[in-house]
Design a protein around this motif. Structure first.
Motif, mmCIF file in Angstrom:
data_model
loop_
_atom_site.group_PDB
_atom_site.id
_atom_site.type_symbol
_atom_site.label_atom_id
_atom_site.label_comp_id
_atom_site.label_asym_id
_atom_site.label_seq_id
_atom_site.Cartn_x
_atom_site.Cartn_y
_atom_site.Cartn_z
ATOM 1 N N ASN A 72 0.825 -1.214 0.000
ATOM 2 C CA ASN A 72 0.000 0.000 0.000
ATOM 3 C C ASN A 72 0.855 1.258 0.000
ATOM 4 O O ASN A 72 0.552 2.241 -0.684
ATOM 5 N N THR A 73 1.934 1.239 0.774
ATOM 6 C CA THR A 73 2.825 2.397 0.852
ATOM 7 C C THR A 73 3.463 2.687 -0.503
ATOM 8 O O THR A 73 3.466 3.832 -0.977
ATOM 9 N N ILE A 74 4.003 1.648 -1.147
ATOM 10 C CA ILE A 74 4.673 1.856 -2.433
ATOM 11 C C ILE A 74 3.654 2.152 -3.528
ATOM 12 O O ILE A 74 3.944 2.894 -4.474
ATOM 13 N N HIS A 75 2.453 1.638 -3.405
ATOM 14 C CA HIS A 75 1.377 2.020 -4.325
ATOM 15 C C HIS A 75 1.179 3.532 -4.310
ATOM 16 O O HIS A 75 1.095 4.177 -5.362
ATOM 17 N N ALA A 76 1.125 4.101 -3.100
ATOM 18 C CA ALA A 76 0.905 5.547 -2.973
ATOM 19 C C ALA A 76 2.089 6.350 -3.489
ATOM 20 O O ALA A 76 1.910 7.404 -4.116
ATOM 21 N N SER A 78 4.240 5.474 -5.824
ATOM 22 C CA SER A 78 4.610 5.179 -7.219
ATOM 23 C C SER A 78 3.509 5.516 -8.225
ATOM 24 O O SER A 78 3.480 4.932 -9.316
ATOM 25 N N ASP A 79 2.618 6.426 -7.883
ATOM 26 C CA ASP A 79 1.522 6.792 -8.790
ATOM 27 C C ASP A 79 0.602 5.615 -9.076
ATOM 28 O O ASP A 79 -0.019 5.529 -10.142
ATOM 29 N N GLY A 80 0.517 4.660 -8.137
ATOM 30 C CA GLY A 80 -0.340 3.506 -8.347
ATOM 31 C C GLY A 80 0.249 2.435 -9.233
ATOM 32 O O GLY A 80 -0.460 1.512 -9.665
ATOM 33 N N ALA A 81 1.572 2.498 -9.491
ATOM 34 C CA ALA A 81 2.198 1.521 -10.396
ATOM 35 C C ALA A 81 2.275 0.134 -9.782
ATOM 36 O O ALA A 81 2.340 -0.866 -10.510
ATOM 37 N N LEU A 82 2.316 0.048 -8.460
ATOM 38 C CA LEU A 82 2.267 -1.251 -7.783
ATOM 39 C C LEU A 82 0.875 -1.406 -7.182
ATOM 40 O O LEU A 82 0.441 -0.565 -6.388
ATOM 41 N N ASP A 83 0.180 -2.466 -7.556
ATOM 42 C CA ASP A 83 -1.160 -2.710 -7.024
ATOM 43 C C ASP A 83 -1.342 -4.219 -6.894
ATOM 44 O O ASP A 83 -1.412 -4.937 -7.893
ATOM 45 N N VAL A 84 -1.423 -4.699 -5.654
ATOM 46 C CA VAL A 84 -1.483 -6.145 -5.418
ATOM 47 C C VAL A 84 -2.897 -6.694 -5.570
ATOM 48 O O VAL A 84 -3.138 -7.867 -5.273
ATOM 49 N N THR A 85 -3.843 -5.863 -6.065
ATOM 50 C CA THR A 85 -5.190 -6.372 -6.345
ATOM 51 C C THR A 85 -5.381 -6.717 -7.823
ATOM 52 O O THR A 85 -6.514 -6.943 -8.260
ATOM 53 N N GLN A 120 -8.480 0.403 -2.548
ATOM 54 C CA GLN A 120 -9.519 1.057 -1.760
ATOM 55 C C GLN A 120 -10.678 0.111 -1.464
ATOM 56 O O GLN A 120 -11.520 0.397 -0.601
ATOM 57 N N ASN A 121 -10.711 -1.029 -2.138
ATOM 58 C CA ASN A 121 -11.785 -1.996 -1.934
ATOM 59 C C ASN A 121 -11.475 -3.019 -0.847
ATOM 60 O O ASN A 121 -12.209 -3.998 -0.685
ATOM 61 N N THR A 272 10.435 7.048 -13.801
ATOM 62 C CA THR A 272 11.333 6.283 -12.936
ATOM 63 C C THR A 272 12.496 7.153 -12.467
ATOM 64 O O THR A 272 12.843 7.169 -11.287
ATOM 65 N N ARG A 273 13.106 7.888 -13.387
ATOM 66 C CA ARG A 273 14.214 8.769 -13.014
ATOM 67 C C ARG A 273 13.760 9.809 -11.984
ATOM 68 O O ARG A 273 14.462 10.073 -11.001
ATOM 69 N N GLN A 274 12.597 10.392 -12.209
ATOM 70 C CA GLN A 274 12.098 11.425 -11.289
ATOM 71 C C GLN A 274 11.895 10.876 -9.883
ATOM 72 O O GLN A 274 12.340 11.472 -8.890
ATOM 73 N N LEU A 275 11.207 9.727 -9.780
ATOM 74 C CA LEU A 275 10.900 9.180 -8.464
ATOM 75 C C LEU A 275 12.139 8.627 -7.763
ATOM 76 O O LEU A 275 12.279 8.745 -6.538
#
Length: 315
Positions: A72-76, A78-85, A120-121, A272-275
């Motif tokens: 959840n932390t890395i989802h927030a 990374s612009d939602g790039a990681l989503d385990v759902t 969020q679900n 990727t470079r920016q983050l």
């Protein structure tokens, strides 16, 4: 987890180790992670959660909650790039535990599957150790679980007073102390190419860190002339198609490195470079530029790179 594991413990530490007993302890830890997070096991925590109906809840282990909260932390971040759902999309594109469909989903099916995703679900009650479904979502921890397992083994070795070790589970690696013969551990980043001949892109020296690499050249499906890579962009519901071919991340834990490598494999090279610079992450990126490969690394990665050894062969 469908892969191998390897522990390397140099002398003199290994002299004090009962190898048979250590193997039993290590495999017990790995079985525990599988029992919690493997979508290939029908009785695992994650499989039982995925079978819940909307509105139902499940009590889960602290390990399960820890991995979900990291995701959840890395989802927030990374612009939602990681989503385990994104389990329904991973399965439909042919990269999950179910048998791959010979047909590809059309835009309408992708849109429908996206309605079954979204962190969020899931309602998290960390105090009670309980997860509840707000919608018909499913979890897939494949972007974090191997790294988490590496960290569990590192904790076990440290508790046993073993100071020097290398742990590798399917390419997710964590090292501590010194390598055999002394000095920091030397690890190679594989050159990203379909013909895996052991060529090395770069060499790193690490001690007390973890490393993970994600790319488009290892796990993919070939459908006619179309090559689909295994990383699904949770924002579009489709396999990523940008120019990045390999992302390597060095972090304090293998779970973090694993999760960030997946997220960066979704994002464009520019983002990727920016983050990476914004969060001071150690990142090494390779992408296609016309027919050639171009390379970039963050400032935080500079301390680990060995100059002049990019052409070594791993074999």
């Amino acid at each position: 987890m469908g892969t191998h594991y390897q522990l390397t413990i140099p002398l003199p530490d290994v002299a004090a180790v009962d190898a048979g007993r250590l193997r039993d302890v290590v495999e017990s830890r790995l079985f525990s992670v599988n029992a919690s997070m493997s979508t290939y096991q029908s009785d695992s925590e994650i499989s039982r959660f995925n079978r819940l109906d909307t509105g139902e809840c499940l009590s889960v282990s602290s390990a399960f909650l820890s991995v979900l909260q990291l995701a959840n932390t890395i989802h927030a971040l990374s612009d939602g790039a990681l989503d385990v759902t994104i389990a329904p999309l991973v399965n439909r594109w042919g990269f999950g535990p179910t048998e791959a469909d010979s047909t590809l989903p059309d835009s309408d099916e992708v849109a429908e599957l996206l309605t079954r995703t979204g962190l969020q679900n899931i309602a998290i009650n960390a105090v009670e150790g309980e997860l509840c479904k707000r919608a018909a979502v499913s979890l897939d921890f494949s972007a974090v679980a191997k790294g988490y397992a590496v960290d569990q083994l590192a904790e076990e070795l440290t508790l046993r007073g073993i100071d020097d070790f290398l742990i590798d589970i399917g390419g997710e690696v964590r090292v501590h102390g010194q390598r055999p013969g002394g000095g920091a551990w030397r690890l190679a980043i594989e050159k990203p190419q379909l013909a895996r001949d052991g060529s090395v892109q770069a060499v790193l020296t690490l001690s007390g860190q973890a490393i993970a690499t994600s790319g488009d050249y290892r796990n993919f499906r070939q459908i006619g002339e179309q090559r689909l890579q295994h990383t699904i962009d949770p924002r579009t519901g489709r396999p990523v198609e940008h120019a990045t071919t390999s992302i390597t991340v060095v972090a304090a834990t293998a779970a973090e490195a694993d999760a960030w490598a997946t997220a960066f494999n979704v994002l464009s090279p520019e983002r990727t470079r920016q983050l990476a610079e914004q969060y001071q992450l150690a990142v090494y990126m390779v992408w296609r530029d016309a027919e050639a490969l171009s390379v970039w690394h963050s400032g935080a990665m500079s301390q680990y790179l060995v100059a002049g050894e990019a052409q070594l062969n791993m074999r």
